[in-house]
Design a protein around this motif. Sequence first.
Motif, mmCIF file in Angstrom:
data_model
loop_
_atom_site.group_PDB
_atom_site.id
_atom_site.type_symbol
_atom_site.label_atom_id
_atom_site.label_comp_id
_atom_site.label_asym_id
_atom_site.label_seq_id
_atom_site.Cartn_x
_atom_site.Cartn_y
_atom_site.Cartn_z
ATOM 1 N N MET A 8 0.852 -1.183 0.000
ATOM 2 C CA MET A 8 0.000 0.000 0.000
ATOM 3 C C MET A 8 0.894 1.240 0.000
ATOM 4 O O MET A 8 1.684 1.421 0.927
ATOM 5 N N PRO A 9 0.788 2.060 -1.041
ATOM 6 C CA PRO A 9 1.593 3.291 -1.022
ATOM 7 C C PRO A 9 1.096 4.208 0.092
ATOM 8 O O PRO A 9 -0.095 4.427 0.240
ATOM 9 N N MET A 10 2.018 4.685 0.868
ATOM 10 C CA MET A 10 1.666 5.522 2.015
ATOM 11 C C MET A 10 1.549 7.000 1.626
ATOM 12 O O MET A 10 0.938 7.760 2.329
ATOM 13 N N GLY A 11 2.126 7.388 0.515
ATOM 14 C CA GLY A 11 2.057 8.790 0.109
ATOM 15 C C GLY A 11 3.023 9.633 0.914
ATOM 16 O O GLY A 11 3.764 9.139 1.760
ATOM 17 N N PRO A 12 3.014 10.928 0.661
ATOM 18 C CA PRO A 12 3.930 11.816 1.378
ATOM 19 C C PRO A 12 3.571 11.873 2.860
ATOM 20 O O PRO A 12 2.415 11.807 3.233
ATOM 21 N N LYS A 13 4.593 11.975 3.665
ATOM 22 C CA LYS A 13 4.384 12.000 5.100
ATOM 23 C C LYS A 13 4.982 13.272 5.680
ATOM 24 O O LYS A 13 6.120 13.617 5.403
ATOM 25 N N CYS A 14 4.192 13.927 6.480
ATOM 26 C CA CYS A 14 4.670 15.144 7.148
ATOM 27 C C CYS A 14 5.493 14.747 8.360
ATOM 28 O O CYS A 14 5.052 13.958 9.178
ATOM 29 N N SER A 15 6.660 15.314 8.439
ATOM 30 C CA SER A 15 7.503 15.086 9.594
ATOM 31 C C SER A 15 7.222 16.174 10.613
ATOM 32 O O SER A 15 7.298 17.361 10.303
ATOM 33 N N MET A 16 6.854 15.795 11.812
ATOM 34 C CA MET A 16 6.561 16.759 12.870
ATOM 35 C C MET A 16 7.725 16.775 13.856
ATOM 36 O O MET A 16 7.958 15.795 14.555
ATOM 37 N N ASN A 17 8.440 17.873 13.879
ATOM 38 C CA ASN A 17 9.577 18.003 14.778
ATOM 39 C C ASN A 17 9.245 18.983 15.896
ATOM 40 O O ASN A 17 8.729 20.060 15.640
ATOM 41 N N MET A 18 9.556 18.575 17.107
ATOM 42 C CA MET A 18 9.369 19.458 18.252
ATOM 43 C C MET A 18 10.714 19.948 18.783
ATOM 44 O O MET A 18 10.799 20.468 19.881
ATOM 45 N N LEU A 19 11.731 19.751 17.971
ATOM 46 C CA LEU A 19 13.071 20.213 18.306
ATOM 47 C C LEU A 19 13.629 20.979 17.117
ATOM 48 O O LEU A 19 13.216 20.772 15.970
ATOM 49 N N ASN A 21 15.462 21.950 14.003
ATOM 50 C CA ASN A 21 15.877 21.053 12.925
ATOM 51 C C ASN A 21 16.182 21.854 11.675
ATOM 52 O O ASN A 21 15.804 23.014 11.551
ATOM 53 N N THR A 22 16.868 21.192 10.747
ATOM 54 C CA THR A 22 17.184 21.792 9.454
ATOM 55 C C THR A 22 16.715 20.883 8.325
ATOM 56 O O THR A 22 17.273 20.901 7.237
ATOM 57 N N GLN A 23 15.685 20.134 8.601
ATOM 58 C CA GLN A 23 15.142 19.203 7.616
ATOM 59 C C GLN A 23 14.523 19.988 6.460
ATOM 60 O O GLN A 23 13.821 20.973 6.679
ATOM 61 N N ILE A 24 14.759 19.536 5.255
ATOM 62 C CA ILE A 24 14.220 20.222 4.090
ATOM 63 C C ILE A 24 13.045 19.443 3.511
ATOM 64 O O ILE A 24 11.955 19.985 3.349
ATOM 65 N N GLU A 25 13.228 18.190 3.215
ATOM 66 C CA GLU A 25 12.160 17.393 2.607
ATOM 67 C C GLU A 25 11.270 16.772 3.678
ATOM 68 O O GLU A 25 11.714 16.490 4.782
ATOM 69 N N ASP A 26 10.017 16.572 3.327
ATOM 70 C CA ASP A 26 8.976 16.033 4.206
ATOM 71 C C ASP A 26 8.645 16.971 5.367
ATOM 72 O O ASP A 26 8.216 16.527 6.423
ATOM 73 N N THR A 27 8.843 18.237 5.139
ATOM 74 C CA THR A 27 8.410 19.244 6.103
ATOM 75 C C THR A 27 7.052 19.751 5.648
ATOM 76 O O THR A 27 6.853 20.017 4.467
ATOM 77 N N CYS A 28 6.133 19.861 6.577
ATOM 78 C CA CYS A 28 4.821 20.437 6.268
ATOM 79 C C CYS A 28 4.718 21.783 6.981
ATOM 80 O O CYS A 28 5.087 21.901 8.146
ATOM 81 N N VAL A 29 4.226 22.761 6.250
ATOM 82 C CA VAL A 29 4.117 24.107 6.792
ATOM 83 C C VAL A 29 2.639 24.400 7.074
ATOM 84 O O VAL A 29 1.857 24.586 6.154
ATOM 85 N N VAL A 30 2.288 24.394 8.330
ATOM 86 C CA VAL A 30 0.966 24.711 8.864
ATOM 87 C C VAL A 30 -0.113 23.731 8.389
ATOM 88 O O VAL A 30 -0.864 23.212 9.195
ATOM 89 N N PHE A 31 -0.202 23.466 7.100
ATOM 90 C CA PHE A 31 -1.220 22.565 6.563
ATOM 91 C C PHE A 31 -0.566 21.295 6.012
ATOM 92 O O PHE A 31 0.540 21.349 5.483
ATOM 93 N N ARG A 32 -1.267 20.193 6.082
ATOM 94 C CA ARG A 32 -0.775 18.948 5.489
ATOM 95 C C ARG A 32 -0.591 19.119 3.985
ATOM 96 O O ARG A 32 0.305 18.543 3.382
ATOM 97 N N SER A 33 -1.429 19.966 3.377
ATOM 98 C CA SER A 33 -1.333 20.180 1.932
ATOM 99 C C SER A 33 -0.116 21.025 1.537
ATOM 100 O O SER A 33 0.291 21.014 0.381
ATOM 101 N N TRP A 34 0.470 21.764 2.491
ATOM 102 C CA TRP A 34 1.696 22.512 2.210
ATOM 103 C C TRP A 34 2.871 21.612 2.592
ATOM 104 O O TRP A 34 3.599 21.866 3.519
#
Length: 186
Positions: A8-19, A21-34
């Motif tokens: 089952m393809p899981m699709g894009p996943k938003c990474s939620m960091n509470m620390l 970070n300098t992550q570039i890919e799989d970052t979601c900005v405010v909305f899951r659609s962003w």
Amino acid sequence: MDHGGHDMPMGPKCSMNMLWNTQIEDTCVVFRSWHISSKTAFAFSFLAILALGVLYEWLRVAQRDVDRLIARRLLADGKGKARVPRSGRNTPESDSEGAGLLTGLPSTKPIVGTPLPLLPRIIRAVLYGLTVFLSFFLMLVFMTYNAYLIMAVVFGAAIGHFIFGSHMDINAALSVAVDGKGMACH
């Protein structure tokens, strides 16, 4: 998960960091659609957030300019008179903003200033609402804890302040009534 041998393809996943970070890919900005899925999308998101920071500073200046325009028009129309206070009481409890909350009685703090017509009140309320919305939105961007997106907010605010803060009222700056709010959430 086993689904009868089907992947089952899981699709894009938003990474939620509470620390931080300098992550570039799989970052979601405010909305899951962003969802930022590439370095190019991250660059566009950085620029969009930078523009929102500049817009916030423009809104703050626009609010001040609209207030000045309204004040000038009221004075020109002869309506720029101070309102008479509702009560002549001048006791410590009447000066307290929370007096009505604590006593259950309406606040007796005198209303000062000039009553505004409906249209200027609406315009001021809309500008204020947009400013509050944008400030909270930028706070949520900050709460991604992404160093690059935080820099976009700060750089946007700094660029906006540079562009829209080219003049200074020296008398106001030296008085107590300076609006030093900065980029506060509200």
